[in-house]
Every structure is written in C-alpha cells, then in structure tokens.
Design a protein around this motif. Structure first.
Motif, short mmCIF file in Angstrom:
data_model
loop_
_atom_site.label_atom_id
_atom_site.label_comp_id
_atom_site.label_asym_id
_atom_site.label_seq_id
_atom_site.Cartn_x
_atom_site.Cartn_y
_atom_site.Cartn_z
N TRP A 65 0.84 -1.19 0.00
CA TRP A 65 0.00 0.00 0.00
C TRP A 65 0.88 1.25 0.00
O TRP A 65 0.60 2.21 -0.71
N ALA A 66 1.94 1.24 0.80
CA ALA A 66 2.83 2.39 0.89
C ALA A 66 3.51 2.66 -0.45
O ALA A 66 3.74 3.82 -0.81
N SER A 67 3.82 1.61 -1.18
CA SER A 67 4.43 1.79 -2.50
C SER A 67 3.49 2.51 -3.46
O SER A 67 3.92 3.32 -4.27
N ALA A 68 2.22 2.20 -3.36
CA ALA A 68 1.22 2.83 -4.22
C ALA A 68 0.79 4.20 -3.71
O ALA A 68 0.16 4.96 -4.44
N ASN A 69 1.11 4.52 -2.46
CA ASN A 69 0.70 5.78 -1.83
C ASN A 69 1.91 6.44 -1.19
O ASN A 69 2.01 6.56 0.04
#
Length: 86
Positions: A65-69
């Motif tokens: 999720w952090a990679s996408a956000n």
C-alpha cells in the motif's frame, strides 16, 4: 486456522485504532473531517498499525500500500497535523 484467527483479530484492532486516531484528530484540531480526508487518515493509521503489528502478512500488505501511496508512511498523529497545515 490459528494464523487466520490472529490475522482477523489484528485487522479488527487496526480498524478500531484507525477510527480512534481520526476521532482524536478531530478533537485536537477542533473540527470535523469527513469523506475522503477521513478515509485517507484512517487508512494511513491502519497501515501504520499493520507495520507495527509484527505480522508478516500485514507488513507485506502495508508495504504494498505504501508503494502505491508514496509519502503516507510512516504515520503518526503529529504528521497528520503537519500535512493538514500545508
């Protein structure tokens, strides 16, 4: 089966934690947030809980999720205030 039960318990704790963070933010800031802003705050808090949980499955999910956000993690209530001021 025990792993699934533990994972479910952690997910429920994360959701509860995220809602509590959003309430605290509203109390401290002295205004209500709703809609997308509240969703973003709760999601960031939930993903930080996942990272802090020590559960490998949740950590992988939070990192994806952090990679996408980008820029949403690490999360803390103090950082939430800094973001709202900019």
């Amino acid at each position: 089966m025990a792993e699934l039960k533990k994972l479910t318990k952690l997910r429920l704790q994360a959701a509860s934690y995220a809602k509590r963070v959003a309430r605290e933010y509203c109390l401290i800031a002295r205004y209500l947030i709703g809609g997308k802003e509240r969703e973003r705050l709760e999601q960031s808090a939930k993903m930080q809980f996942y990272l802090d949980s020590g559960n490998k499955t949740l950590i992988v999910e939070a990192n994806e999720w952090a990679s996408a956000n980008a820029g949403c993690l690490p999360f803390s209530l103090e950082l939430g205030f800094q973001e709202s001021e900019t």
